[in-house]
Design an enzyme around this catalytic site. Structure first.
Site, PDB file in Angstrom:
ATOM      1  N   GLU A 273      42.608  43.762   5.277  1.00  0.00           N
ATOM      2  CA  GLU A 273      41.463  43.806   6.199  1.00  0.00           C
ATOM      3  C   GLU A 273      41.087  45.255   6.533  1.00  0.00           C
ATOM      4  O   GLU A 273      41.027  45.661   7.691  1.00  0.00           O
ATOM      5  CB  GLU A 273      41.783  43.029   7.483  1.00  0.00           C
ATOM      6  CG  GLU A 273      41.905  41.536   7.236  1.00  0.00           C
ATOM      7  CD  GLU A 273      42.183  40.720   8.481  1.00  0.00           C
ATOM      8  OE1 GLU A 273      41.876  39.524   8.494  1.00  0.00           O
ATOM      9  OE2 GLU A 273      42.733  41.271   9.462  1.00  0.00           O
TER      10      GLU A 273
ATOM     11  N   GLU B 175      43.213  34.540   3.204  1.00  0.00           N
ATOM     12  CA  GLU B 175      43.565  34.100   4.555  1.00  0.00           C
ATOM     13  C   GLU B 175      42.500  33.142   5.058  1.00  0.00           C
ATOM     14  O   GLU B 175      41.312  33.440   4.989  1.00  0.00           O
ATOM     15  CB  GLU B 175      43.655  35.275   5.549  1.00  0.00           C
ATOM     16  CG  GLU B 175      44.852  36.161   5.397  1.00  0.00           C
ATOM     17  CD  GLU B 175      44.977  37.153   6.545  1.00  0.00           C
ATOM     18  OE1 GLU B 175      44.555  36.820   7.681  1.00  0.00           O
ATOM     19  OE2 GLU B 175      45.490  38.259   6.302  1.00  0.00           O
TER      20      GLU B 175
END
Length: 467
Positions: A170, A362
């Site tokens: 991320e 995810e």
């Protein structure tokens, strides 16, 4: 639902949220060891007993049994991270820690014994604390060399055991969380825009050079970037809201553009100019950035809205990167809005723009689960809410595949309960496997299969036909 025959079903975790053993076998401290309250809480000077991540779920000692349960579910792939400070305790050493390297040898060997492909995140919010405190994290260009030494060490060590690699987790989350994401010991408010984007530039160069290095060590490596995908819709059809959402999406998509196309896009250059952001680039940086990734991976939990109207510009409670709540969506108990169709939108949008295969690494629902005892003495969790959430999201993955988007796989986040990154709680559970540990640190650490365990097992067994 027609998923490709080679679709990679599995689960995802991060070392800092489940391994524990924070000071065993030569491991140094990471930034997570001083973040007992998670993403938004204050850091401590030293590790404290209230930091659940110090023990996690004791995966460091129990991984063989846990991977056996993943294999029972039918996992084709298991995404985890390597704790940087297990390999280089301070981060700037010349030589790695052999005991740390051996642990991951054993972990990956166990995965392969069950036919599970490991996917490794090189840096997943686990910057060595020493690098944050001595060098001010990724604001310092020296971290590029430290990261590349670390990457070369693990690429070489595991070149025959790991095929799939992600450079940074991320990476765009540094926009809101500079300490957790960039190891920068300063709050967002105390960091200048130039300092923040200088750190981002260093990470992007490090990612590109690691991609080049990995391909030189093993041309069969598949190396991807990883971003937090959060589509930002206009709150209304007002053209000002549409432009506002476009500009906010650009801030996130810049990371993808550099990773996938090898250069900063025009809108990023305009943003730097308009905001008087100066980034120092070495003469070789532009060439370095041309080492683009093989695929794009992302997390997906939530979508948000944007508006140019200051009266309506109210930030959502649980949103990671800001954003206005969507009045048409329901929210989880942690305030994250639930938008399955947004996943189809993201998949189509990323493919149309960047023409790189996509991997959802995810996705999942954090909830406060209740462990119940059955008449035969076994224990489980009736988590139909999680099954419903995942079924609706996976249906949209199937729709995107039907749209022609090449989706490589899907790894459900927190496939076994672990310590939450955002709140550092055990109460916020994502897993198919319940771990008996509570917010106060009590519990046996025993593992129990939830109802979703058997549901996901059947999804994998039927390659999505169950949906």
């Amino acid at each position: 639902m027609n998923f490709p025959e080679n679709f990679l079903w599995g689960g995802a975790v991060a070392a800092n949220q489940l391994e524990g053993a924070y000071n065993e076998d030569g491991k140094g401290l990471s930034i997570q060891d001083v973040l007992p309250h998670g993403l938004k809480g204050p850091r401590t000077a030293i590790p404290t007993e209230n930091n659940l991540k110090l023990e996690g779920i004791d995966f460091y000692h129990r991984y063989k049994d846990d991977i056996r349960m993943f294999a029972e579910m039918g996992f084709k792939i298991f995404r985890t991270s390597i704790a940087w400070s297990r390999i280089f305790p301070h981060g700037d050493e010349e030589e790695p820690n052999e005991k740390g390297l051996q642990f991951y040898d054993d972990l990956f060997d166990t995965c392969r014994r069950y036919g599970i492909e490991p996917m490794v995140t090189i840096s997943h919010y686990e910057t060595p604390l020493y690098l944050a405190e001595k060098y001010h994290g990724w604001t310092n260009r020296k971290l590029i060399d430290f990261y590349l030494r670390y990457a070369e060490t693990i690429f070489t060590r595991y070149k025959d055991k790991v095929k799939y690699w992600l450079t940074f987790n991320e990476i765009n989350s540094i926009l809101e969380s500079p300490f957790m994401s960039g190891g920068i010991p300063a709050s967002r408010e105390d960091l200048s825009e130039s300092d923040l984007y200088q750190a981002i530039h260093h990470e992007l160069v490090a990612s590109a050079l690691a991609t080049k290095l990995g391909h030189e060590i093993n041309p069969e490596f598949q190396i991807g970037c990883m971003v937090l995908a959060m589509p930002i819709y206009p709150l209304t059809p007002d053209p000002s809201d549409v432009i506002c959402s476009m500009e906010q999406n650009h801030l996130n998509e810049m990371f993808l553009a550099v990773h996938a196309r090898g250069e900063y896009p025009g809108y990023a250059k305009r943003y730097f100019h308009d905001h008087k952001i100066y980034i120092h680039m070495d003469e070789d940086d532009e060439q370095a950035l041309r080492n683009t990734v093989d695929f794009i991976s992302f997390s997906y939990y939530v979508s948000v809205c944007a508006t140019a109207d200051p009266k309506k510009n109210k930030r959502g409670e649980g949103n990671l990167l800001g954003g206005v709540p969507n009045p048409y969506l329901k929210s989880s108990e942690w305030g994250w809005q639930i938008d399955p169709q947004g996943l189809r939108y993201v998949l189509n949008d990323f493919w149309d723009k960047y023409q790189k295969p996509l991997f959802i690494v995810e996705n999942g629902l954090g909830a406060a689960d209740e462990l119940v005892e059955l008449p035969d003495g076994t224990r489980t969790v009736y988590d139909d809410y999680r099954i419903d959430y995942m079924r609706e999201h996976l249906k949209q993955v199937g729709e995107a595949i039907a749209d022609g988007v090449p989706v490589m796989g899907y790894t459900a986040w927190g496939c076994i309960d672990l310590v939450s990154a955002s709140t550092a709680e055990m109460r916020k559970r994502y897993g198919f496997i319940y771990v008996d540990r509570n917010n106060d640190g009590s519990g046996t650490l025993e593992r129990y299969r939830k109802k979703s365990f058997y549901w996901y097992q059947h999804v994998i067994e039927t390659n999505g036909q169950e949906l």
